[in-house]
Design an enzyme around this catalytic site. Structure first.
Site, PDB file in Angstrom:
ATOM      1  N   GLN A   5       0.639  -1.243  -0.073  1.00  0.00           N
ATOM      2  CA  GLN A   5       0.117   0.103  -0.184  1.00  0.00           C
ATOM      3  C   GLN A   5       0.903   1.190  -0.091  1.00  0.00           C
ATOM      4  O   GLN A   5       0.452   2.316  -0.745  1.00  0.00           O
ATOM      5  CB  GLN A   5      -1.107  -0.147   1.201  1.00  0.00           C
ATOM      6  CG  GLN A   5      -0.473   0.221   2.411  1.00  0.00           C
ATOM      7  CD  GLN A   5       0.204  -1.196   2.969  1.00  0.00           C
ATOM      8  OE1 GLN A   5       0.101  -2.074   2.384  1.00  0.00           O
ATOM      9  NE2 GLN A   5       0.714  -1.078   4.345  1.00  0.00           N
ATOM     10  N   ASN A  28       8.609  -7.715   1.205  1.00  0.00           N
ATOM     11  CA  ASN A  28       8.147  -9.326   1.183  1.00  0.00           C
ATOM     12  C   ASN A  28       7.757  -9.204  -0.504  1.00  0.00           C
ATOM     13  O   ASN A  28       7.817  -8.544  -1.095  1.00  0.00           O
ATOM     14  CB  ASN A  28       7.239  -9.526   2.073  1.00  0.00           C
ATOM     15  CG  ASN A  28       5.955  -8.520   1.888  1.00  0.00           C
ATOM     16  OD1 ASN A  28       5.688  -7.893   0.823  1.00  0.00           O
ATOM     17  ND2 ASN A  28       5.248  -8.436   2.980  1.00  0.00           N
ATOM     18  N   GLN A  72      19.588 -17.602   6.777  1.00  0.00           N
ATOM     19  CA  GLN A  72      18.904 -17.349   5.561  1.00  0.00           C
ATOM     20  C   GLN A  72      17.727 -18.035   5.358  1.00  0.00           C
ATOM     21  O   GLN A  72      16.624 -17.511   4.973  1.00  0.00           O
ATOM     22  CB  GLN A  72      19.721 -17.324   4.463  1.00  0.00           C
ATOM     23  CG  GLN A  72      20.926 -16.801   4.319  1.00  0.00           C
ATOM     24  CD  GLN A  72      20.500 -15.072   4.288  1.00  0.00           C
ATOM     25  OE1 GLN A  72      19.876 -14.734   3.544  1.00  0.00           O
ATOM     26  NE2 GLN A  72      21.220 -14.269   5.196  1.00  0.00           N
ATOM     27  N   GLU A 140      23.235 -13.383  -3.776  1.00  0.00           N
ATOM     28  CA  GLU A 140      22.943 -11.835  -2.976  1.00  0.00           C
ATOM     29  C   GLU A 140      24.047 -11.751  -1.887  1.00  0.00           C
ATOM     30  O   GLU A 140      24.408 -10.798  -1.569  1.00  0.00           O
ATOM     31  CB  GLU A 140      21.642 -11.912  -2.195  1.00  0.00           C
ATOM     32  CG  GLU A 140      21.345 -10.819  -1.362  1.00  0.00           C
ATOM     33  CD  GLU A 140      20.018 -11.135  -0.527  1.00  0.00           C
ATOM     34  OE1 GLU A 140      19.493  -9.958   0.120  1.00  0.00           O
ATOM     35  OE2 GLU A 140      19.540 -12.241  -0.475  1.00  0.00           O
ATOM     36  N   ASP A 171      23.456  -7.373   7.885  1.00  0.00           N
ATOM     37  CA  ASP A 171      21.889  -7.166   8.121  1.00  0.00           C
ATOM     38  C   ASP A 171      21.801  -5.938   8.941  1.00  0.00           C
ATOM     39  O   ASP A 171      20.907  -5.339   8.769  1.00  0.00           O
ATOM     40  CB  ASP A 171      21.022  -8.486   8.837  1.00  0.00           C
ATOM     41  CG  ASP A 171      20.839  -9.378   7.448  1.00  0.00           C
ATOM     42  OD1 ASP A 171      20.573  -9.005   6.417  1.00  0.00           O
ATOM     43  OD2 ASP A 171      20.746 -10.553   8.009  1.00  0.00           O
ATOM     44  N   GLU A 225      17.819   5.738 -42.314  1.00  0.00           N
ATOM     45  CA  GLU A 225      16.728   5.455 -41.538  1.00  0.00           C
ATOM     46  C   GLU A 225      15.543   5.896 -42.065  1.00  0.00           C
ATOM     47  O   GLU A 225      14.376   5.653 -41.472  1.00  0.00           O
ATOM     48  CB  GLU A 225      16.830   5.946 -39.944  1.00  0.00           C
ATOM     49  CG  GLU A 225      17.992   5.138 -39.253  1.00  0.00           C
ATOM     50  CD  GLU A 225      18.199   5.787 -37.586  1.00  0.00           C
ATOM     51  OE1 GLU A 225      18.188   4.652 -37.026  1.00  0.00           O
ATOM     52  OE2 GLU A 225      17.731   6.792 -37.385  1.00  0.00           O
TER      53      GLU A 225
END
Length: 240
Positions: A5, A28, A72, A140, A171, A225
């Site tokens: 949102q 997420n 992980q 990653e 992290d 062109e």
């Protein structure tokens, strides 16, 4: 602000949220889907998928390596944790440690699925082969046992060197930005940085002499062109 949102609010603006030019940051699957849908409507950093770690080790403490894989795996059932090693002994010890640590891990329900579905311990013939595989995977997070392998690493979001550089430190506290490319995107770019907030605006100013010098190339290409007006827009300026 976060959540799908919030992505919509930033992209289009609301009475209380100004419309943004660029939206960055992790999220997420819903956030990733929202960013993918709105890319072009608004600038984004990249679409990040499930988290992943690849570890290269010929030796080391199996407890440390298993703990890093589970760190992980507990993120998401789609997370990925891979160990590349030249040692059968270490491979077996890490596998045993994973089972042992899962027994007391509060997030074991998620971690166990990620380990079973998407993770692996792979024996390689050499550390050079392991690095080659890692570069093809473009993880990653890449964990390497010692600094000697670093010069061979070409594709990784963030690299952690040595037994006391767990990915969890990156992290939360080690310092470098931890918004990182996943799903092989490390082949194309690094993590979020100040460069993501920089826009390049090119500026061109030609003299009459410079335009005359470029005219043959411009008009030839324009007419090749089929863009006659392009060619004429140059010729009208340099005609005697």
């Amino acid at each position: 602000m976060g959540g799908a949102q919030a992505i919509a609010a930033f992209a289009f603006g609301t009475r209380t949220v100004p419309k943004a030019d660029r939206i960055v940051g992790p999220g997420n699957i819903y956030v990733a889907a929202a960013k993918k849908l709105l890319a072009g409507e608004v600038g984004i950093d990249f679409v990040a998928g499930p988290t992943e770690i690849l570890i290269i080790a010929a030796e080391g403490d199996p407890r440390f390596l298993a703990a890093d894989m589970l760190a992980q795996a507990e993120h998401d059932v789609d997370a990925c944790a891979i160990l590349l090693t030249t040692s059968k002994r270490l491979a077996a010890a890490v596998a045993a440690q994973i089972e042992m640590q899962l027994a007391s891990l509060p997030t074991a329900a998620v971690a166990r699925k990620a380990i079973a579905r998407n993770s692996a311990i792979v024996l390689t013939r050499s550390l050079a082969e392991a690095v080659e595989l890692s570069n093809r995977f473009a993880p990653e997070h890449l964990s390497i046992a010692d600094e000697s392998l670093l010069s061979r690493v070409t594709h990784a979001g963030s690299v952690f060197i040595g037994p006391y550089s767990p990915e969890a430190a990156g992290d939360y506290a080690a310092g470098p930005n931890h918004v990182l490319p996943t799903s092989g995107m490390a082949r194309l770019r690094g993590g979020l940085s100040a460069a993501d907030y920089v826009k390049v605006v090119s500026v061109q100013q030609l003299s009459a002499e410079a335009l005359r010098g470029l005219a043959p190339a411009i008009t030839t290409l324009a007419r090749a062109e089929g863009l006659e007006a392009h060619a004429r827009s140059v010729e009208v300026r340099i005609a005697p």
